[in-house]
Each structure stands twice: as C-alpha cells, then as structure tokens.
Enzyme design. Sequence first.
Site, PDB file in Angstrom:
ATOM      1  N   TYR A  56      -2.341  -1.517  10.337  1.00 57.79           N
ATOM      2  CA  TYR A  56      -2.385  -1.795   8.887  1.00 57.79           C
ATOM      3  C   TYR A  56      -1.087  -1.324   8.239  1.00 57.79           C
ATOM      4  CZ  TYR A  56      -4.007  -1.457   4.015  1.00 57.79           C
ATOM      5  OH  TYR A  56      -4.138  -1.579   2.649  1.00 57.79           O
ATOM      6  N   SER A  71       0.850  -1.201   0.000  1.00 55.28           N
ATOM      7  CA  SER A  71       0.000   0.000   0.000  1.00 55.28           C
ATOM      8  C   SER A  71       0.882   1.244   0.000  1.00 55.28           C
ATOM      9  CB  SER A  71      -0.879   0.003   1.251  1.00 55.28           C
ATOM     10  OG  SER A  71      -1.508   1.261   1.390  1.00 55.28           O
TER      11      SER A  71
HETATM   12  N1  LIG Z   1      -8.758  -0.560  -1.337  1.00 55.49           N
HETATM   13  C1  LIG Z   1      -7.695   0.219  -1.184  1.00 55.49           C
HETATM   14  O1  LIG Z   1      -7.803   1.471  -1.171  1.00 55.49           O
HETATM   15  C2  LIG Z   1      -6.325  -0.396  -1.048  1.00 55.49           C
HETATM   16  C3  LIG Z   1      -5.204   0.451  -1.131  1.00 55.49           C
HETATM   17  C4  LIG Z   1      -3.930  -0.103  -1.015  1.00 55.49           C
HETATM   18  C5  LIG Z   1      -3.777  -1.467  -0.813  1.00 55.49           C
HETATM   19  N2  LIG Z   1      -4.870  -2.268  -0.724  1.00 55.49           N
HETATM   20  C6  LIG Z   1      -4.652  -3.693  -0.492  1.00 55.49           C
HETATM   21  O2  LIG Z   1      -5.240  -4.444  -1.540  1.00 55.49           O
HETATM   22  C7  LIG Z   1      -5.531  -5.756  -1.080  1.00 55.49           C
HETATM   23  C8  LIG Z   1      -6.941  -6.137  -1.527  1.00 55.49           C
HETATM   24  O3  LIG Z   1      -7.870  -5.304  -0.875  1.00 55.49           O
HETATM   25  P1  LIG Z   1      -9.200  -4.772  -1.588  1.00 55.49           P
HETATM   26  O4  LIG Z   1      -9.153  -3.305  -1.523  1.00 55.49           O
HETATM   27  O5  LIG Z   1      -9.393  -5.475  -2.882  1.00 55.49           O
HETATM   28  O6  LIG Z   1     -10.290  -5.217  -0.503  1.00 55.49           O
HETATM   29  P2  LIG Z   1     -11.413  -6.320  -0.483  1.00 55.49           P
HETATM   30  O7  LIG Z   1     -12.299  -6.211  -1.669  1.00 55.49           O
HETATM   31  O8  LIG Z   1     -12.015  -6.201   0.866  1.00 55.49           O
HETATM   32  O9  LIG Z   1     -10.607  -7.698  -0.617  1.00 55.49           O
HETATM   33  C9  LIG Z   1      -9.905  -8.274   0.448  1.00 55.49           C
HETATM   34  C10 LIG Z   1      -9.713  -9.737   0.109  1.00 55.49           C
HETATM   35  O10 LIG Z   1      -8.921 -10.352   1.129  1.00 55.49           O
HETATM   36  C11 LIG Z   1      -9.512 -11.597   1.448  1.00 55.49           C
HETATM   37  N3  LIG Z   1      -9.171 -12.018   2.807  1.00 55.49           N
HETATM   38  C12 LIG Z   1      -9.341 -11.327   3.961  1.00 55.49           C
HETATM   39  N4  LIG Z   1      -8.967 -12.094   5.007  1.00 55.49           N
HETATM   40  C13 LIG Z   1      -8.548 -13.286   4.487  1.00 55.49           C
HETATM   41  C14 LIG Z   1      -8.066 -14.499   5.055  1.00 55.49           C
HETATM   42  N5  LIG Z   1      -7.911 -14.649   6.393  1.00 55.49           N
HETATM   43  N6  LIG Z   1      -7.755 -15.517   4.225  1.00 55.49           N
HETATM   44  C15 LIG Z   1      -7.899 -15.385   2.888  1.00 55.49           C
HETATM   45  N7  LIG Z   1      -8.351 -14.275   2.294  1.00 55.49           N
HETATM   46  C16 LIG Z   1      -8.683 -13.241   3.094  1.00 55.49           C
HETATM   47  C17 LIG Z   1     -11.001 -11.370   1.276  1.00 55.49           C
HETATM   48  O11 LIG Z   1     -11.657 -12.607   1.018  1.00 55.49           O
HETATM   49  P3  LIG Z   1     -12.532 -13.463   2.053  1.00 55.49           P
HETATM   50  O12 LIG Z   1     -13.209 -12.511   2.981  1.00 55.49           O
HETATM   51  O13 LIG Z   1     -13.478 -14.203   1.150  1.00 55.49           O
HETATM   52  O14 LIG Z   1     -11.568 -14.381   2.717  1.00 55.49           O
HETATM   53  C18 LIG Z   1     -11.016 -10.511   0.015  1.00 55.49           C
HETATM   54  O15 LIG Z   1     -10.988 -11.329  -1.130  1.00 55.49           O
HETATM   55  C19 LIG Z   1      -5.324  -5.738   0.438  1.00 55.49           C
HETATM   56  O16 LIG Z   1      -4.095  -6.333   0.772  1.00 55.49           O
HETATM   57  C20 LIG Z   1      -5.298  -4.250   0.759  1.00 55.49           C
HETATM   58  O17 LIG Z   1      -4.544  -3.984   1.913  1.00 55.49           O
HETATM   59  C21 LIG Z   1      -6.133  -1.771  -0.850  1.00 55.49           C
END
Ligand SMILES: NC(=O)c1ccc[n+]([C@@H]2O[C@H](COP(=O)([O-])OP(=O)(O)OC[C@H]3O[C@@H](n4cnc5c(N)ncnc54)[C@H](OP(=O)(O)O)[C@@H]3O)[C@@H](O)[C@H]2O)c1
Length: 230
Positions: free
Chosen positions: A150, A137
């Site tokens: 985080y 991130s």
């Molecule tokens: N959105 C942003 O602004 C942003 C910015 C920078 C970085 N990121 C990073 O991008 C990545 C994806 O996030 P996103 O924004 O796409 O959010 P999201 O739609 O909430 O996706 C998060 C994913 O992580 C999975 N997950 C959570 N806990 C888990 C576990 N214990 N085992 C396996 N899978 C798990 C969830 O699946 P299940 O619940 O089905 O397990 C879901 O598929 C994350 O690492 C986040 O930190 C996001």
Amino acid sequence: MDLESRTAIVTGASSGIGAATARALAAEGCAVTLAARREDRLEELDASIDGQTLVSPTDVTDPEDVQAMVDETRAALGRVDTVINVAGVLHPEAVAESTEAAVREQIDVNLEGTMRVTRTALPDVLETEGDVIAVSSLNAKHPAAGGSAYTASKFGVNGFCRSLRKEVGREGVGVTIVLPGEVETEMSQWDDGEGRPLEPADVAETIVFALTRPDHVTITELDVAAAERL
Ligand SMILES: NC(=O)c1ccc[n+]([C@@H]2O[C@H](COP(=O)([O-])OP(=O)(O)OC[C@H]3O[C@@H](n4cnc5c(N)ncnc54)[C@H](OP(=O)(O)O)[C@@H]3O)[C@@H](O)[C@H]2O)c1
C-alpha cells in the site's frame, strides 16, 4: 475559481472519501461523474445529491471501462476538466506473509488506476486547463509496518503526480496530491483509543479548497492529519 462551470470525475465515489468528495463538489454546483464498481451504491449516492451527476460503473483496473467512463462523461456532461482519483484498496500484511494477489491489487488500483484514469482524461483536462487531484496517504511520508505494498503504491502516486506536474503545470493544469492521515471509512476503522480520526468530509473540504484557489495559484501537496493522532 468557482466550481459551477466545472465537470469532475470522482473515482471511488461509492463510499468514504470519494462519496464525500462527490457530495461536496455537487454542493458547489460542479457536475460530477460518480465512478466505482458498486452500481447500487452509486445510484444511492446519486439519489441523495441535488445536482448534475452521472452514474458510471467503472473498474479502474480495466482500460476499456475507464475509456468508456471518460467518453460517457464528455457526452453526458459536456466536458471533462477535473479528475479526482480516490479509488483505493488496502491489504495490511507483513512482507513475509504478503501474497501476489494482494500486492498486485494494491498496485493496480491505487497506482496504475490513478495513472490510467488520469492518462485517459488528460487530453480533455489539457484542453480545458483543468485539474488532476490524487488522494495519496500520509503513509507515503511516514510509512508504518505491515502495509508495504500500500505504501509503495502511494509513493508511486506521489512520483507520478510530481512528474506529471512538470509536464503539464505550465500548460495551465493543476496537479494536487492530498495526503490524508487516519480517516474513518469502510477501508479503515480507528476505534483504537488513540484519538479522533478524520471524517471523509474533512478530506473532501480540502479537495474543494485546492480546486477553488485563484487561477495564478496551484496547490501542489496538502497533508491532512487527524489533530488528536499526531
Ligand atoms: N481511510 C483512511 O484512513 C485513508 C487514509 C489515507 C488515504 N486513504 C485513501 O483514500 C482513498 C479512499 O479510501 P476510503 O478510506 O474512502 O475507503 P473506502 O470507503 O473503502 O473507499 C474506497 C473506494 O475505492 C473504490 N474502489 C476500490 N477498488 C476499485 C476499482 N478496482 N475500481 C474502481 N473503484 C474501486 C471503492 O468502490 P467499489 O468497491 O464500489 O469499486 C470505494 O469507493 C483511497 O485511495 C485510500 O488509500 C484513506
């Protein structure tokens, strides 16, 4: 390198960036294991992808689940050459109000999950001279108030990947850190009037870019910012 002969594990594939990445890889002809906890969401994604996929319900905090997912990928899709760590959770809390459970979960999923999945698949990735990608991130470069655990987890992801790169880079394994800014997903909504956020597909396309460079090139780290929110 072309992705048609490759097999990737994508964690966090049940929504957001992970789902978009699985779609983008499959569109390039890559075989993809869809890994996350919510099986119904993985099945839904699987049904919408025209390509070789494997649904593998996995909790990245559970070592047995992770081992089974890697073994199942090798058995069903023939090899494991690419690991894309996307699974993550966010609990925005000030330090003074933070709880043991929320801190623990963010470290266990974001940092230790990335380490666990990578470590488990690494023998296969080394054998195939493949790639490890971690979605970190921009918070890990520009921390904001209210997300210390985080942010710490993502600093940890960067440290883990930078050290791993020193271990395996010369053995032909690429280690790429992708650092997105604000992305509109289930984790975070950005309708705050501060400008257009990224879409999950923007990050997915960046991952495909990193994986498709010629063999003598490795993309080490890529910042992907929302232009209107700089
Ligand atoms: N959105 C942003 O602004 C942003 C910015 C920078 C970085 N990121 C990073 O991008 C990545 C994806 O996030 P996103 O924004 O796409 O959010 P999201 O739609 O909430 O996706 C998060 C994913 O992580 C999975 N997950 C959570 N806990 C888990 C576990 N214990 N085992 C396996 N899978 C798990 C969830 O699946 P299940 O619940 O089905 O397990 C879901 O598929 C994350 O690492 C986040 O930190 C996001």
